[in-house]
Design a protein around this motif. Sequence first.
Motif, PDB file in Angstrom:
ATOM      1  N   ASN A 413      46.977  39.083  39.959  1.00 25.26           N
ATOM      2  CA  ASN A 413      48.195  39.538  40.626  1.00 25.26           C
ATOM      3  C   ASN A 413      49.419  39.392  39.721  1.00 25.26           C
ATOM      4  OD1 ASN A 413      48.952  36.812  40.712  1.00 25.26           O
ATOM      5  ND2 ASN A 413      48.418  36.557  42.876  1.00 25.26           N
ATOM      6  N   LYS A 414      50.584  39.699  40.245  1.00 23.22           N
ATOM      7  CA  LYS A 414      51.794  39.688  39.415  1.00 23.22           C
ATOM      8  C   LYS A 414      52.236  38.280  39.020  1.00 23.22           C
ATOM      9  CE  LYS A 414      53.961  44.144  40.200  1.00 23.22           C
ATOM     10  NZ  LYS A 414      55.225  44.858  40.473  1.00 23.22           N
ATOM     11  N   GLU A 415      51.602  37.274  39.620  1.00 29.50           N
ATOM     12  CA  GLU A 415      51.893  35.891  39.228  1.00 29.50           C
ATOM     13  C   GLU A 415      50.903  35.374  38.188  1.00 29.50           C
ATOM     14  OE1 GLU A 415      54.130  37.136  42.147  1.00 29.50           O
ATOM     15  OE2 GLU A 415      52.019  36.865  42.668  1.00 29.50           O
ATOM     16  N   GLY A 416      49.962  36.244  37.791  1.00 24.49           N
ATOM     17  CA  GLY A 416      48.990  35.856  36.776  1.00 24.49           C
ATOM     18  C   GLY A 416      47.769  35.153  37.323  1.00 24.49           C
ATOM     19  N   ASN A 417      47.561  35.241  38.643  1.00 24.02           N
ATOM     20  CA  ASN A 417      46.464  34.513  39.272  1.00 24.02           C
ATOM     21  C   ASN A 417      45.413  35.449  39.861  1.00 24.02           C
ATOM     22  OD1 ASN A 417      47.837  32.008  38.893  1.00 24.02           O
ATOM     23  ND2 ASN A 417      49.099  32.473  40.694  1.00 24.02           N
ATOM     24  N   ARG A 418      44.156  35.016  39.850  1.00 27.29           N
ATOM     25  CA  ARG A 418      43.134  35.678  40.654  1.00 27.29           C
ATOM     26  C   ARG A 418      43.395  35.348  42.122  1.00 27.29           C
ATOM     27  NH1 ARG A 418      37.631  33.742  39.573  1.00 27.29           N
ATOM     28  NH2 ARG A 418      36.933  35.487  40.869  1.00 27.29           N
ATOM     29  N   PHE A 419      42.927  36.226  43.034  1.00 30.58           N
ATOM     30  CA  PHE A 419      43.225  35.998  44.450  1.00 30.58           C
ATOM     31  C   PHE A 419      42.071  36.348  45.381  1.00 30.58           C
ATOM     32  CE2 PHE A 419      44.611  40.190  43.174  1.00 30.58           C
ATOM     33  CZ  PHE A 419      44.114  41.019  44.171  1.00 30.58           C
ATOM     34  N   VAL A 420      40.962  36.869  44.845  1.00 30.90           N
ATOM     35  CA  VAL A 420      39.843  37.268  45.689  1.00 30.90           C
ATOM     36  C   VAL A 420      38.592  37.396  44.812  1.00 30.90           C
ATOM     37  CG1 VAL A 420      40.117  39.772  45.409  1.00 30.90           C
ATOM     38  CG2 VAL A 420      39.194  38.869  47.578  1.00 30.90           C
ATOM     39  N   ALA A 421      37.422  37.279  45.440  1.00 31.36           N
ATOM     40  CA  ALA A 421      36.172  37.547  44.717  1.00 31.36           C
ATOM     41  C   ALA A 421      36.039  39.043  44.498  1.00 31.36           C
ATOM     42  CB  ALA A 421      34.984  37.021  45.512  1.00 31.36           C
ATOM     43  N   GLU A 422      35.865  39.436  43.244  1.00 33.60           N
ATOM     44  CA  GLU A 422      35.834  40.850  42.891  1.00 33.60           C
ATOM     45  C   GLU A 422      34.553  41.560  43.318  1.00 33.60           C
ATOM     46  OE1 GLU A 422      38.609  38.656  40.184  1.00 33.60           O
ATOM     47  OE2 GLU A 422      36.539  38.347  40.868  1.00 33.60           O
ATOM     48  N   ASP A 423      33.567  40.794  43.796  1.00 33.46           N
ATOM     49  CA  ASP A 423      32.324  41.395  44.288  1.00 33.46           C
ATOM     50  C   ASP A 423      32.244  41.355  45.812  1.00 33.46           C
ATOM     51  OD1 ASP A 423      31.996  38.673  44.578  1.00 33.46           O
ATOM     52  OD2 ASP A 423      30.038  38.571  43.604  1.00 33.46           O
ATOM     53  N   GLU A 424      33.382  41.131  46.455  1.00 33.25           N
ATOM     54  CA  GLU A 424      33.429  41.069  47.913  1.00 33.25           C
ATOM     55  C   GLU A 424      33.346  42.470  48.528  1.00 33.25           C
ATOM     56  OE1 GLU A 424      33.353  39.896  50.715  1.00 33.25           O
ATOM     57  OE2 GLU A 424      33.722  37.746  50.691  1.00 33.25           O
ATOM     58  N   ARG A 425      33.277  42.505  49.863  1.00 31.42           N
ATOM     59  CA  ARG A 425      33.369  43.767  50.578  1.00 31.42           C
ATOM     60  C   ARG A 425      34.718  44.420  50.302  1.00 31.42           C
ATOM     61  NH1 ARG A 425      31.462  43.097  56.763  1.00 31.42           N
ATOM     62  NH2 ARG A 425      33.557  43.915  56.975  1.00 31.42           N
ATOM     63  N   ARG A 426      34.744  45.733  50.411  1.00 34.25           N
ATOM     64  CA  ARG A 426      35.966  46.471  50.094  1.00 34.25           C
ATOM     65  C   ARG A 426      37.119  46.111  51.032  1.00 34.25           C
ATOM     66  NH1 ARG A 426      33.580  52.521  48.596  1.00 34.25           N
ATOM     67  NH2 ARG A 426      32.987  51.966  46.466  1.00 34.25           N
ATOM     68  N   ASP A 427      36.827  45.920  52.312  1.00 33.60           N
ATOM     69  CA  ASP A 427      37.904  45.599  53.245  1.00 33.60           C
ATOM     70  C   ASP A 427      38.470  44.209  52.981  1.00 33.60           C
ATOM     71  OD1 ASP A 427      35.541  44.423  54.117  1.00 33.60           O
ATOM     72  OD2 ASP A 427      35.844  44.895  56.233  1.00 33.60           O
ATOM     73  N   VAL A 428      37.619  43.282  52.572  1.00 33.84           N
ATOM     74  CA  VAL A 428      38.081  41.923  52.262  1.00 33.84           C
ATOM     75  C   VAL A 428      39.005  41.948  51.041  1.00 33.84           C
ATOM     76  CG1 VAL A 428      37.355  39.620  51.506  1.00 33.84           C
ATOM     77  CG2 VAL A 428      36.060  40.829  53.283  1.00 33.84           C
ATOM     78  N   MET A 429      38.589  42.654  49.995  1.00 34.33           N
ATOM     79  CA  MET A 429      39.413  42.733  48.786  1.00 34.33           C
ATOM     80  C   MET A 429      40.755  43.410  49.077  1.00 34.33           C
ATOM     81  SD  MET A 429      36.742  43.611  45.684  1.00 34.33           S
ATOM     82  CE  MET A 429      35.858  44.923  46.531  1.00 34.33           C
ATOM     83  N   THR A 430      40.718  44.486  49.874  1.00 35.09           N
ATOM     84  CA  THR A 430      41.950  45.229  50.138  1.00 35.09           C
ATOM     85  C   THR A 430      42.906  44.425  50.998  1.00 35.09           C
ATOM     86  OG1 THR A 430      40.719  47.308  49.992  1.00 35.09           O
ATOM     87  CG2 THR A 430      42.890  47.390  51.018  1.00 35.09           C
ATOM     88  N   MET A 431      42.393  43.751  52.033  1.00 37.64           N
ATOM     89  CA  MET A 431      43.270  42.940  52.871  1.00 37.64           C
ATOM     90  C   MET A 431      43.923  41.836  52.049  1.00 37.64           C
ATOM     91  SD  MET A 431      44.500  43.066  55.882  1.00 37.64           S
ATOM     92  CE  MET A 431      43.386  43.813  57.079  1.00 37.64           C
ATOM     93  N   ALA A 432      43.167  41.287  51.098  1.00 38.89           N
ATOM     94  CA  ALA A 432      43.738  40.265  50.223  1.00 38.89           C
ATOM     95  C   ALA A 432      44.852  40.853  49.359  1.00 38.89           C
ATOM     96  CB  ALA A 432      42.653  39.657  49.340  1.00 38.89           C
ATOM     97  N   LEU A 433      44.682  42.108  48.926  1.00 41.98           N
ATOM     98  CA  LEU A 433      45.696  42.751  48.093  1.00 41.98           C
ATOM     99  C   LEU A 433      46.966  43.050  48.882  1.00 41.98           C
ATOM    100  CD1 LEU A 433      46.514  43.825  45.358  1.00 41.98           C
ATOM    101  CD2 LEU A 433      45.322  45.971  45.879  1.00 41.98           C
ATOM    102  N   TYR A 434      46.835  43.344  50.183  1.00 40.85           N
ATOM    103  CA  TYR A 434      48.024  43.542  51.020  1.00 40.85           C
ATOM    104  C   TYR A 434      48.950  42.327  50.966  1.00 40.85           C
ATOM    105  CZ  TYR A 434      47.454  47.910  53.730  1.00 40.85           C
ATOM    106  OH  TYR A 434      47.400  49.224  54.117  1.00 40.85           O
ATOM    107  N   GLU A 435      48.378  41.159  50.726  1.00 35.79           N
ATOM    108  CA  GLU A 435      49.161  39.916  50.749  1.00 35.79           C
ATOM    109  C   GLU A 435      49.770  39.571  49.394  1.00 35.79           C
ATOM    110  OE1 GLU A 435      46.367  37.063  52.181  1.00 35.79           O
ATOM    111  OE2 GLU A 435      46.169  38.012  54.167  1.00 35.79           O
ATOM    112  N   GLN A 436      49.471  40.382  48.360  1.00 32.56           N
ATOM    113  CA  GLN A 436      49.999  40.100  47.023  1.00 32.56           C
ATOM    114  C   GLN A 436      51.332  40.823  46.812  1.00 32.56           C
ATOM    115  OE1 GLN A 436      48.161  37.711  45.530  1.00 32.56           O
ATOM    116  NE2 GLN A 436      46.927  38.007  47.395  1.00 32.56           N
ATOM    117  N   THR A 437      52.109  40.320  45.864  1.00 29.33           N
ATOM    118  CA  THR A 437      53.404  40.923  45.545  1.00 29.33           C
ATOM    119  C   THR A 437      53.259  42.404  45.215  1.00 29.33           C
ATOM    120  OG1 THR A 437      54.176  38.813  44.644  1.00 29.33           O
ATOM    121  CG2 THR A 437      55.414  40.797  44.021  1.00 29.33           C
TER     122      THR A 437
END
Length: 601
Positions: A413-437
Amino acid sequence: MKKRSILRRISALLLSTTMLFSIMGCKNSNLETTQLSFKPGTYEASSKAHNGDLKVQVEVDDTSIKSVTVIEHGETPNVSDAALEKVPAAIVTTQSVAVDIVSGATYTSNAIIEATKIALQEAGGNLELLNVKKEQTEKVEDIEKTADVIVVGAGGAGLAAAVSASQNGASVIVIEKMPSVGGNTIISGSGYNAVDPKRQEPLGIEDSIELHYTQTYEGGDKLGNPDLIRTLVENAYPALEWLESLGMEYTDNLITVLGGLFPRGHKPVKPLGTGYVDAYMNYINSNDVEVMVETKAEELIIEDGIVTGVIALGANGNKVTLNANNGVILTTGGFGANVEMRQEYNKKWPTLDETIKTTNAPGATGDGLIMAEAVNANLVGMNEIQLLPMGDPNTGSLSGKVGVGVASNVFINKEGNRFVAEDERRDVMTMALYEQTDKWLWEVIDSDTYPTPESKNNFNQTITELVEQGIVIKADSLEELAEKLDLPYENLKASLDKYNEAVDNQGGDEFGRKILEQKIDTAPFYAGARSITVHHTMGGLEINTSAEVINKDSEIIEGLFAAGEVTGGVHGSNRLGGNALADITVFGKIAGENAAKNKLK
């Protein structure tokens, strides 16, 4: 006295305004009638298109544009073909650069127009005069045709249905509202999920149809129709073999498609989904299958409860009536490009308004759903709309993606951190991205993915091209990458150190990532910006395992079949990555075969 003075001023103002518009009208009129003038010769010019520079060659005489030819380009085959043909022809026919762009090929169309403008200016042309739009007013008669099977929509499902129907002895007409065939299939990532011991066992991959079924069913939160899922997974590999019999080619290297959960994704030899479309069209062009593009279906013909044909609108506004002896197959895709419909059915995501782009082709506007619902077809799962965290932030497209598989990347993310498992379900990854800057991530990989400057991503783009176009950032060290991405170096380094440690230990990833095959530690490093994009609409027409459409009374609608993203019930609440190509092939093939054998009363 004062009143009369005001009236005089108003009269004078009106007179001067009238004269001004009169002068402007004369000016426009003069522009329309003034003859073009050029320095005779041949001129070349370039403009930026979707995949790099596009060059045109323009020939003019004293008073006219004789020809416009695209002589160099890197555009995707089939996707851009209609623009490459139609736009130059329209410029010559109308003697104007104010011509319509081709839907689905906006970047290519605009590049041709802009390059032609530059060339005509070099030839001494008056750009103001050349920008006058001139309508083509060719009168086209109404059309009526009959075939055994009418297929509505020429994406992957429609072309599969057309070939299958033809192979089963039916005469077939395919109609497509866009200027070219291919739909979402031709611009897809193209991975095809199928249990395939022949390819999997040499790679040490243990798979089974039961596992594919379970992952698909549970991956959709058990909301998918078990019978449809069973049909999908059991027929995925036979359908792949059928594709190969048509000339489709796959590599022997299997991948885990983003959100696919398992390495059963077959990767085509040809880029994007061009291999699928080429295989189908090679058959269609060699057999008696008619394809009518720029023909938009508007309503189904129904007689005594039986669907007997389609009424469509031709490219020039003429009425096209298509009668079916055996049946109509709807393969019009989903509604990912229809913002109003997305918003109407959205129950899950914070918003799906116009700020959220889509990976879909512009033709994915839900037309088939509307037509079928008008004849009492039942809709299921319409609120299940899949998003991806992998869209181009500006266009929503998957192209330009720096990663080529789940095994080789991490999300930062824009803070330089990982925030989700990249092999997760698509909806899980996307919902996590909604919470990023800014709903923004950097997909980061290293040189293991691109060992040479000519190494390509899944969209046939070399890493050199991606870097030169500014789509991907390249750095010779992690410190340089952090600087170029404006990220805290300490955070980026810590994120990759933890990930690489999990790869070494084959477990213990802080986000629960299970695919831990490839460390990211070898310069040069690459990063591409990605954001949220609408990808797939899981809801649609209810069908049975024979691809027959079901009405609101749970009865079969005689004469109406459907396949692909226009249908619902296959994927539940979440589609596994790589299941779409299998879905459209399996059910397209089934729909074509059953429609061919169906005889309307």
